[in-house]
Design a protein around this motif. Structure first.
Motif, PDB file in Angstrom:
ATOM      1  N   TYR A  50      40.139  37.904  42.118  1.00  0.00           N
ATOM      2  CA  TYR A  50      40.370  39.291  41.321  1.00  0.00           C
ATOM      3  C   TYR A  50      41.123  39.045  40.225  1.00  0.00           C
ATOM      4  O   TYR A  50      42.346  38.289  40.145  1.00  0.00           O
ATOM      5  CB  TYR A  50      40.713  40.378  42.421  1.00  0.00           C
ATOM      6  CG  TYR A  50      40.124  40.588  43.574  1.00  0.00           C
ATOM      7  CD1 TYR A  50      40.329  39.954  44.723  1.00  0.00           C
ATOM      8  CD2 TYR A  50      38.860  41.501  43.556  1.00  0.00           C
ATOM      9  CE1 TYR A  50      39.587  40.140  45.840  1.00  0.00           C
ATOM     10  CE2 TYR A  50      38.211  41.818  44.598  1.00  0.00           C
ATOM     11  CZ  TYR A  50      38.443  41.106  45.822  1.00  0.00           C
ATOM     12  OH  TYR A  50      37.687  41.353  47.011  1.00  0.00           O
ATOM     13  N   VAL A  81      42.980  41.290  37.543  1.00  0.00           N
ATOM     14  CA  VAL A  81      43.525  42.739  37.326  1.00  0.00           C
ATOM     15  C   VAL A  81      43.951  42.889  35.744  1.00  0.00           C
ATOM     16  O   VAL A  81      44.907  42.394  35.348  1.00  0.00           O
ATOM     17  CB  VAL A  81      44.428  43.340  38.042  1.00  0.00           C
ATOM     18  CG1 VAL A  81      45.009  44.743  37.631  1.00  0.00           C
ATOM     19  CG2 VAL A  81      44.019  43.283  39.410  1.00  0.00           C
ATOM     20  N   GLN A  96      42.189  48.140  35.180  1.00  0.00           N
ATOM     21  CA  GLN A  96      40.916  47.855  35.730  1.00  0.00           C
ATOM     22  C   GLN A  96      40.966  46.698  36.523  1.00  0.00           C
ATOM     23  O   GLN A  96      41.691  45.722  36.221  1.00  0.00           O
ATOM     24  CB  GLN A  96      39.560  47.696  34.545  1.00  0.00           C
ATOM     25  CG  GLN A  96      39.936  46.924  33.702  1.00  0.00           C
ATOM     26  CD  GLN A  96      38.779  46.719  32.615  1.00  0.00           C
ATOM     27  OE1 GLN A  96      38.164  45.852  32.356  1.00  0.00           O
ATOM     28  NE2 GLN A  96      38.701  47.769  31.773  1.00  0.00           N
ATOM     29  N   VAL A  97      40.176  46.443  37.582  1.00  0.00           N
ATOM     30  CA  VAL A  97      39.905  45.295  38.334  1.00  0.00           C
ATOM     31  C   VAL A  97      38.514  44.398  38.217  1.00  0.00           C
ATOM     32  O   VAL A  97      37.557  45.017  38.494  1.00  0.00           O
ATOM     33  CB  VAL A  97      40.386  45.482  39.717  1.00  0.00           C
ATOM     34  CG1 VAL A  97      40.530  44.191  40.696  1.00  0.00           C
ATOM     35  CG2 VAL A  97      41.756  46.306  39.580  1.00  0.00           C
ATOM     36  N   TRP A  98      38.556  43.152  37.969  1.00  0.00           N
ATOM     37  CA  TRP A  98      37.299  42.556  37.934  1.00  0.00           C
ATOM     38  C   TRP A  98      37.241  41.667  39.343  1.00  0.00           C
ATOM     39  O   TRP A  98      38.114  40.954  39.469  1.00  0.00           O
ATOM     40  CB  TRP A  98      37.064  41.417  37.068  1.00  0.00           C
ATOM     41  CG  TRP A  98      36.682  42.294  35.613  1.00  0.00           C
ATOM     42  CD1 TRP A  98      37.329  42.855  34.632  1.00  0.00           C
ATOM     43  CD2 TRP A  98      35.491  42.614  35.191  1.00  0.00           C
ATOM     44  NE1 TRP A  98      36.848  43.098  33.580  1.00  0.00           N
ATOM     45  CE2 TRP A  98      35.489  43.256  33.882  1.00  0.00           C
ATOM     46  CE3 TRP A  98      34.140  42.644  35.845  1.00  0.00           C
ATOM     47  CZ2 TRP A  98      34.266  43.761  33.407  1.00  0.00           C
ATOM     48  CZ3 TRP A  98      33.002  43.171  35.228  1.00  0.00           C
ATOM     49  CH2 TRP A  98      33.038  43.673  34.091  1.00  0.00           C
ATOM     50  N   ASP A  99      36.013  41.686  39.891  1.00  0.00           N
ATOM     51  CA  ASP A  99      35.771  40.827  41.004  1.00  0.00           C
ATOM     52  C   ASP A  99      34.921  39.608  40.419  1.00  0.00           C
ATOM     53  O   ASP A  99      33.626  39.699  40.280  1.00  0.00           O
ATOM     54  CB  ASP A  99      34.863  41.556  42.112  1.00  0.00           C
ATOM     55  CG  ASP A  99      34.797  40.693  43.615  1.00  0.00           C
ATOM     56  OD1 ASP A  99      34.697  39.386  43.176  1.00  0.00           O
ATOM     57  OD2 ASP A  99      34.730  41.147  44.491  1.00  0.00           O
ATOM     58  N   ARG A 156      33.297  45.694  39.253  1.00  0.00           N
ATOM     59  CA  ARG A 156      34.598  46.122  38.395  1.00  0.00           C
ATOM     60  C   ARG A 156      35.136  47.478  38.888  1.00  0.00           C
ATOM     61  O   ARG A 156      34.183  48.506  39.027  1.00  0.00           O
ATOM     62  CB  ARG A 156      34.441  46.309  36.896  1.00  0.00           C
ATOM     63  CG  ARG A 156      35.484  46.747  36.007  1.00  0.00           C
ATOM     64  CD  ARG A 156      35.615  46.411  34.803  1.00  0.00           C
ATOM     65  NE  ARG A 156      34.383  46.883  34.021  1.00  0.00           N
ATOM     66  CZ  ARG A 156      33.869  47.139  32.684  1.00  0.00           C
ATOM     67  NH1 ARG A 156      35.236  46.485  31.786  1.00  0.00           N
ATOM     68  NH2 ARG A 156      32.898  47.590  32.279  1.00  0.00           N
ATOM     69  N   ILE A 182      43.108  50.489  43.907  1.00  0.00           N
ATOM     70  CA  ILE A 182      43.225  49.098  43.762  1.00  0.00           C
ATOM     71  C   ILE A 182      43.085  48.623  45.181  1.00  0.00           C
ATOM     72  O   ILE A 182      42.264  47.505  45.185  1.00  0.00           O
ATOM     73  CB  ILE A 182      44.375  48.480  43.104  1.00  0.00           C
ATOM     74  CG1 ILE A 182      44.303  49.320  41.364  1.00  0.00           C
ATOM     75  CG2 ILE A 182      44.571  47.108  42.997  1.00  0.00           C
ATOM     76  CD1 ILE A 182      45.642  48.809  40.917  1.00  0.00           C
ATOM     77  N   LEU A 197      40.025  46.152  46.619  1.00  0.00           N
ATOM     78  CA  LEU A 197      40.237  44.684  46.843  1.00  0.00           C
ATOM     79  C   LEU A 197      39.675  44.657  48.590  1.00  0.00           C
ATOM     80  O   LEU A 197      39.435  43.527  48.827  1.00  0.00           O
ATOM     81  CB  LEU A 197      41.855  44.323  46.599  1.00  0.00           C
ATOM     82  CG  LEU A 197      42.290  44.635  45.375  1.00  0.00           C
ATOM     83  CD1 LEU A 197      43.584  44.210  45.484  1.00  0.00           C
ATOM     84  CD2 LEU A 197      41.417  43.369  44.396  1.00  0.00           C
ATOM     85  N   ILE A 239      44.955  36.866  43.150  1.00  0.00           N
ATOM     86  CA  ILE A 239      44.734  37.820  42.341  1.00  0.00           C
ATOM     87  C   ILE A 239      45.459  37.549  40.986  1.00  0.00           C
ATOM     88  O   ILE A 239      46.586  37.238  41.105  1.00  0.00           O
ATOM     89  CB  ILE A 239      45.052  39.385  43.049  1.00  0.00           C
ATOM     90  CG1 ILE A 239      44.534  39.335  44.127  1.00  0.00           C
ATOM     91  CG2 ILE A 239      44.669  40.260  41.958  1.00  0.00           C
ATOM     92  CD1 ILE A 239      44.883  40.698  44.902  1.00  0.00           C
ATOM     93  N   TYR A 262      46.925  39.137  37.517  1.00  0.00           N
ATOM     94  CA  TYR A 262      47.026  40.504  37.131  1.00  0.00           C
ATOM     95  C   TYR A 262      47.421  39.933  35.619  1.00  0.00           C
ATOM     96  O   TYR A 262      48.378  39.323  35.052  1.00  0.00           O
ATOM     97  CB  TYR A 262      48.335  41.086  37.485  1.00  0.00           C
ATOM     98  CG  TYR A 262      48.080  41.487  38.941  1.00  0.00           C
ATOM     99  CD1 TYR A 262      47.158  42.733  39.412  1.00  0.00           C
ATOM    100  CD2 TYR A 262      48.199  40.480  40.036  1.00  0.00           C
ATOM    101  CE1 TYR A 262      47.035  42.997  40.731  1.00  0.00           C
ATOM    102  CE2 TYR A 262      47.847  40.787  41.381  1.00  0.00           C
ATOM    103  CZ  TYR A 262      47.341  42.150  41.604  1.00  0.00           C
ATOM    104  OH  TYR A 262      46.744  42.286  42.997  1.00  0.00           O
TER     105      TYR A 262
END
Length: 346
Positions: free
Chosen positions: A229, A231, A247-250, A256, A280, A284, A323, A325
């Motif tokens: 992930y 962020v 925003q969070v990308w996998d 997203r 968030i 996750l 993760i 960030y």
């Protein structure tokens, strides 16, 4: 995940060469060839000091004792005393072995111990740019920069200043009694770390933040740092009021989460820190924080994590728990990287 796993320290040094030189010198000393023995011991000292991070002070001090003994046998008493003093300053607890050395060596060494004990300590101050670098003195890790005053005995001390992603700095300051020496090097990025920071800058730019599909920089960061992930947090400040959009990308599924806003002054629950944590967390792990089973950390516990405050404050990218960030303080300004541990920012 720690950045030490991404940018590992160099492999431990081998002292095989230094040990071999010491044994050659010892053999020459035992065979009453003090001049040749002194030469080998001096070579051994240089070989040991090539790797100050792994250096064992007791081993170096022992070499100085043999060097002093050889010099004494060669009719150089003043030079021998200086070698004994270097042995004591390197490792104050060192003592010449009475089974190996005669009364002349024991007496000269005791004289230097008394002289050493009368000397007040010197002061070493260590800082670095950027801060948060590990500091090793005389082979022992003593903390991270900026360090408070270190009181050390007079003499030459090997100092290593290192930080994941940067080239280590090696210094040999000569401390004098009652005087201070300051070290404040500018750390130089390793090429691999520079590439990561460049990717962070592009990923957290306005273009990267607004991309419709997974930006290649985000994919590169996830792959390079082993994070599933990523962020991204765009932080803004208007009239003293700080807010952020996260925003969070996998990276694996290329899915997203977007539109997560943080505003400490907003009355909307969705804009609160707890609301952001909940969204968030749900992305996750696949479910809301409030619906998690017993034992799952609460929102108040999660917001104490360094990575989350980095996302709120901006200007950092944190690797922890698989993760990454990545944040920006303002549009067009690159972020940095921290390891997730206070005082170890990048």
């Amino acid at each position: 995940m720690e950045l030490d796993t991404v940018f590992p320290r160099p492999a431990p040094a081998s002292f095989q060469e230094a040990d071999a030189l010491f044994e050659e010198g010892k053999s020459l000393y035992d065979n009453l060839d003090p001049e040749a023995a002194s030469g080998k011991f001096l070579e051994a000292v240089e070989a040991y000091q090539k790797y100050p991070a792994e250096l064992k002070p007791a081993k170096l001090a022992k070499t100085f004792i043999f060097l002093g003994a050889a010099q004494l046998l060669n009719g150089e008493p003043e030079t021998a005393k200086r070698s004994f003093l270097r042995a004591i300053s390197t490792y104050p607890a060192i003592q010449p072995d009475s089974d190996l050395f005669g009364a002349d060596v024991q007496t000269a060494f005791t004289d230097m111990q008394q002289e050493f004990s009368r000397q007040p300590p010197g002061t070493l101050l260590v800082d670095s740019t950027p801060r948060g670098a590990r500091v090793t003195v005389d082979g022992k890790e003593v903390g991270v920069t900026p360090l408070p005053e270190l009181k050390l005995h007079a003499g030459r001390h090997p100092v290593v200043i290192s930080r994941p992603g940067y080239q280590p700095v090696i210094e040999y300051p000569q401390l004098s009694a009652s005087k201070a020496v300051e070290l404040k090097p500018q750390l130089v990025l390793r090429p691999e770390m520079a590439a990561v920071l460049d990717a962070v800058a592009r990923a957290s730019s306005e273009q990267g933040f607004d991309a419709a599909t997974l930006p290649p920089e985000v994919a590169t960061l996830g792959e390079r740092l082993g994070a599933r992930y990523v962020v991204l947090a765009a932080v803004s400040e208007k009239k003293g009021r700080v807010g952020a959009e996260v925003q969070v990308w996998d990276v694996q599924t290329k899915g997203r989460l977007r539109g997560v806003r943080l505003d400490a002054r907003s009355r909307k629950p969705s804009d609160s820190v707890e609301g952001a944590v909940d969204r968030i967390h749900g992305f996750l792990v696949g479910g809301p924080l409030t619906a998690s089973p017993a034992g799952t950390p609460s929102a108040s516990a999660l917001i104490k994590k360094p990575w989350f405050w980095a996302a709120v404050v901006g200007g950092a990218a944190v690797v922890t728990g698989g993760i990454l960030y990545a944040t920006q303080a303002d549009k067009g300004r690159p972020g940095g990287v921290i390891s997730g541990f206070p005082g170890l920012g990048f």
